[in-house]
Write an enzyme that holds these catalytic residues in place. Structure first.
Site, PDB file in Angstrom:
ATOM      1  N   SER A 146      10.866  48.191  -0.826  1.00 26.22           N
ATOM      2  CA  SER A 146       9.428  47.939  -0.814  1.00 26.22           C
ATOM      3  C   SER A 146       9.213  46.463  -0.551  1.00 26.22           C
ATOM      4  O   SER A 146      10.127  45.645  -0.748  1.00 26.22           O
ATOM      5  CB  SER A 146       8.846  48.309  -2.193  1.00 26.22           C
ATOM      6  OG  SER A 146       7.553  47.789  -2.369  1.00 26.22           O
ATOM      7  N   TYR A 159       8.719  48.683 -11.568  1.00 27.25           N
ATOM      8  CA  TYR A 159       8.874  48.934 -10.135  1.00 27.25           C
ATOM      9  C   TYR A 159       9.454  47.706  -9.437  1.00 27.25           C
ATOM     10  O   TYR A 159      10.418  47.809  -8.671  1.00 27.25           O
ATOM     11  CB  TYR A 159       7.522  49.299  -9.531  1.00 27.25           C
ATOM     12  CG  TYR A 159       7.581  49.769  -8.102  1.00 27.25           C
ATOM     13  CD1 TYR A 159       7.970  51.066  -7.791  1.00 27.25           C
ATOM     14  CD2 TYR A 159       7.242  48.924  -7.048  1.00 27.25           C
ATOM     15  CE1 TYR A 159       8.028  51.509  -6.479  1.00 27.25           C
ATOM     16  CE2 TYR A 159       7.294  49.351  -5.732  1.00 27.25           C
ATOM     17  CZ  TYR A 159       7.692  50.647  -5.450  1.00 27.25           C
ATOM     18  OH  TYR A 159       7.751  51.070  -4.138  1.00 27.25           O
TER      19      TYR A 159
END
Length: 264
Positions: A146, A159
């Site tokens: 990401s 995350y």
């Protein structure tokens, strides 16, 4: 036409993972699909996704519902692919989950699940395919991380930590695989237009009292210099390139596909 190589994509029955699986199938790879199912109906739907891809692209597919939080299920999934096809040549670690909360309220079980699925699962899958790749002198491990593998945002502690962890794992595996024909790289998408993201837009419109276009431009794509969503086809195309012989000297890198987010 199959190209003789076999790929496994975790979290591949929808969204980014499905786009990657389709791109690999189109390039001639046999593909093992993976996704968590909770009942027979979901399993049948997931198996149909795999079967439809096989029919469309003329390759072989399998489906395995291994839970990415359980190492023994991950190892069994890879053993199934190797026993059926003889090898896993390309591993794409795509499965991931997200939870948003201030650190003081962040649930411990959510932290544990995110680290397990986003980071530890990539360790288990990579370890399980490594011996075969090393013996054959060829392998590709591609981690879908990401923009948050390179940048942080508030309220996403687990995350961001998990994705930064995969960046470190990527570099380490690249060094360990350098002498035996195994490369390991990561792709770092910004906002990707998936059905999941599409479904969030009406809620954001209501929460911010904005139009659809305002939500997209001012909320979702706020950090994108190029105000466009990433597409699953773009991610799939990059995976196919990294899996190719043309990318044999590309290893240990994290490639942003984020509209310039990480350039800021």
């Amino acid at each position: 036409m199959a190209n003789g190589k076999n790929a496994l994509v975790t979290g591949s029955t929808s969204g980014i993972g499905l786009g990657i699986a389709k791109a690999l199938a189109q390039a001639g790879y046999n593909v093992m699909f993976n996704g968590l199912v909770r009942n027979d109906e979901e399993r049948n739907a997931a198996e149909k996704v795999a079967q439809d891809v096989a029919k469309e692209y003329g390759v072989k597919t399998l489906f395995n519902p291994a839970n990415m939080m359980k190492g023994e299920e991950i190892r069994a999934m890879i053993a199934q692919a190797e026993q059926t096809w003889g090898s896993v040549d390309v591993l794409v670690n795509n499965a991931g989950i997200q939870f948003v909360s201030p650190i003081e309220d962040f649930p411990e079980d959510k932290w544990d699940a995110i680290i397990a699925i986003n980071l530890t699962a990539a360790f288990h899958t990579s370890k399980a395919v490594w011996k075969g790749m090393k013996a054959r002198g060829w392998g590709r491990i591609i981690n879908i991380t990401s923009a948050h593998a390179l940048q942080a945002s508030e309220f996403k502690s687990a995350y961001v930590a998990s994705k930064h962890g995969v960046t470190g794992l990527t570099k380490t595996l690249a060094l360990e695989g350098a002498t035996c024909g195994i490369t390991c790289n990561a792709i770092c998408p910004g906002y990707v237009l998936t059905p999941l993201v599409e479904g969030q837009i009406p809620d954001q419109m209501k929460a911010h009292n904005m139009s659809r276009e305002e939500v997209i431009q001012k909320v979702m794509l706020y950090k994108h210099a190029i105000k466009d969503f990433v597409t699953v086809e773009q991610i799939g195309a990059l995976v196919v390139f990294l899996a190719s012989d043309a990318a044999k000297l590309i290893t240990g890198v994290s490639i942003p596909v984020d509209g310039g987010w990480s350039a800021q």
